[in-house]
Design a protein around this motif. Structure first.
Motif: not given
Length: 628
Positions: A43-60
């Motif tokens: 779960s922590v690994m998924v959360a770390m990955a999704i945090s980066i994806i969230a940043k990429l989503l806002v950037w996109l």
């Protein structure tokens, strides 16, 4: 028969090797905790990955917005409302809708919608299995839809993306469907925490809309994921509250009552809002064109509304901040509230890719501010403030539309860091929730899947079977045979007394449980009639103790396909009874009737009669004393 403890037979299952391979006691607990630790790490690994994806989503989203409305290749935030495209702004959302329609048709139709209902559906009917392609199709399609002016927030797509990532990881490892559900919920709520920095609200969102349970094995991984997501928010985004607003004063009792009244009104508004959204969806369903073109039609309407009301375009987090500041005029708030709702409802009904939370917050905040302004104009000394009215309206709208009661309150507190708003939020959200509960069968989150015949749990009650012990419902009428009985004795006795039983509990001369024997072995051809039952007994590994919970007994009965279980004393190996599935069902029925049937335990009429009788006795005693 040489020795029997009871006289009535109940069948026993033949599958008696379960406990040979299943750990008990502390060993079982260690295995369960090891699995929990493993899921928590994932779960922590998924959360770390999704945090980066969230940043990429806002950037996109920012990149697509700048390209679409300003013609610049930049990832800094610029609201679409500041564009100078004139009438050309109308076709921008339509172009985004066409692209999303093609992605849904040739990629995956699961990218349509606002994310949470789709995640709920996969949890309830598909063992929490989501296509891995959603992990990248959903954020890309949402970025295109929002970046071209779609009136949605980034939270819905990132929740759907996080859920898809958690589900994908869960499908790569050998885990149970329940553990995969936890990973899905952890990814989804970590995405919410990464966007808004609201870990507590994320945990409550998981409980109220995704997990449908409250247990350590579910909460711990989700909590760790939300903490990780919130940490990612502070690292990748601003560290302060996502919706800053002026410091709110401590409200008076009169103000609390008014804020609760505002929540009540917003609750009725949330009902109408939800119904209109699905009416619009039904209208699109009746269109004589392929659903791929619906997002383009919705986008065209969004563009037309956006031409007249530019602030309705895009994510609109800046609108929420402006509403919460209390600086917007009444006319602007009315305009924002109405046109944002119209644009969002049509876009969402068209089946494009987007979220619901940000639009609900915008509409609810503007609605609360409007009501607060009207009340202040009529009652200047009421003691309320426009920012607080906007905040309670925002939270009450979410509570009424989604019925995520605790999520709504904690989200408003975490997103604004306004501790004095707790009581107003509690009163307003409670009022809105009451209206929603009594007047609306389904919510904006569950209506879509309810139409497909999928039932969504709406309560979290204590497990009746987990509260009761085997000793409380034990049956003392089960047949128990002695190992000293001969085969002939048992055959003769069974032919007369117990023609239906197939399996029997067996004890030694001291009454200690030693195993079971089945009818087939007893009547096996070639078996010496004078041999003892003890010679054909099967080792006793399947049993429950009187102190075990009924939940454990049910799980054992289910895994062994058994109908009864021998019950062993908690302090010895002696059989004290037999537990059947009928005993469990009967107890469950009694518990349900006890919870549902109303009873009067203190009769006021009886109490009055007792008081009259006592009074008469006292009067008679007093008269006798005077006469004496």
């Amino acid at each position: 028969m040489k020795q029997t403890i009871n006289t009535n037979g109940i069948p026993i299952s033949p599958s008696l090797n379960y406990f040979e391979n299943v750990p008990e006691g502390s060993k079982h607990n260690i295995i369960q905790k090891t699995r929990l630790f493993r899921i928590s790490c994932l779960s922590v690994m998924v959360a770390m990955a999704i945090s980066i994806i969230a940043k990429l989503l806002v950037w996109l989203i920012n990149l697509v917005t700048n390209i679409s409305f300003y013609g610049t290749f930049a990832a800094t935030f610029h609201s679409p409302s500041g564009n100078h495209l004139g009438l050309w702004v109308i076709i921008i959302p339509a172009i985004g809708g066409i692209i999303v329609g093609f992605m849904a048709l040739y990629g995956s139709a699961a990218i349509r919608g606002h994310g949470i209902p789709e995640a709920m559906e996969q949890i309830l009917v598909n063992q929490s299995r989501i296509k891995p392609s959603i992990t990248f199709l959903k954020p890309i399609s949402s970025a295109i839809a929002i970046g071209t002016g779609g009136p949605f927030g980034a939270e819905g797509p990132i929740i759907a993306t996080g859920g898809a990532l958690g589900s994908t990881i869960g499908q790569l490892f050998k885990i149970t469907s329940n553990e995969r559900k936890v990973l899905l919920a952890a990814g989804a709520t970590a995405g919410m925490a990464a966007i808004f920095g609201t870990p507590i609200a994320g945990v409550f969102l998981a409980i109220e809309l995704l997990l449908f349970e409250f247990s350590p094995k579910a909460i711990l991984p989700v909590a760790l994921a939300c903490i990780t997501g919130a940490a990612g928010h502070h690292v990748l985004f601003d560290a302060g509250p996502v919706f800053p607003m002026p410091n709110l004063p401590t409200p008076s009792n009169t103000a609390l009552a008014i804020y609760s009244f505002i929540g009540l009104i917003i609750g009725f508004v949330s009902l109408g809002l939800t119904k209109i959204v699905y009416i619009i969806e039904d209208v699109f369903e009746k269109l004589p064109i392929h659903w791929m073109w619906w997002p383009a039609i919705g986008g065209l309407v969004v563009g037309i509304i956006g031409y007249f009301a530019p602030h309705t375009l895009g994510v609109g987090y800046d609108n929420i901040i402006n509403v919460l500041s209390g600086a917007m005029t009444l006319a602007i708030m009315v305009r924002l509230c109405f046109f944002k709702f119209l644009s969002w409802a049509i876009a969402l009904g068209s089946g494009t890719s987007g979220g619901t939370l940000a639009p609900l917050l915008t509409i609810g905040g503007a609605g609360g501010a409007i009501l607060g302004s009207v009340i202040l104009s009529l009652f200047p000394n009421s003691g309320i403030s426009i920012p607080m009215a906007a905040l309670v309206g925002m939270s009450a709208m979410f509570a009424g539309a989604s019925r995520a009661y605790l999520t709504s309150i904690t989200f408003a507190l975490e997103a604004t860091m306004q501790s004095h708003a707790l009581l107003p939020l509690l009163g307003a959200c409670t009022a809105s929730y009451i209206v929603s509960f009594f007047l609306m069968e389904n919510t904006i989150m569950t209506e879509k899947i309810a139409r497909r015949g999928i039932f969504t749990p709406d309560s979290f009650e204590a497990d009746v079977l987990g509260k009761l012990t085997v000793g409380q419902v034990i049956s003392e009428d089960g047949l128990v045979l002695s190992s000293e009985n001969t085969v002939k004795e048992v055959r003769d006795w069974l032919k007369v007394n117990n023609g239906q039983a197939n399996y029997f509990v067996m004890v030694n001369t001291d009454g200690a449980y030693i195993g079971t024997v089945n009818r087939t072995d007893i009547f096996r051809h070639g078996l010496d009639p004078v041999s003892l039952l003890g010679d054909i007994v099967k080792d006793g590994h399947v049993y429950v103790r009187s102190t075990d919970s009924l939940r454990k007994a049910v799980e054992l009965l289910a895994k062994q396909t058994a109908e009864v279980l021998p019950v062993i004393a908690s302090d010895s190996n002696k059989v004290i009874g037999v537990l059947s599935y009928r005993d469990i069902l009967s107890t469950y029925k009694e518990q349900m009737e006890e919870n549902e049937n109303a009873h009067i335990h203190i009769s006021l009429k009886r109490q009055r009669l007792k008081m009259l009788i006592r009074g008469r006795k006292l009067i008679n005693m007093e008269q006798e004393h005077e006469e004496g």
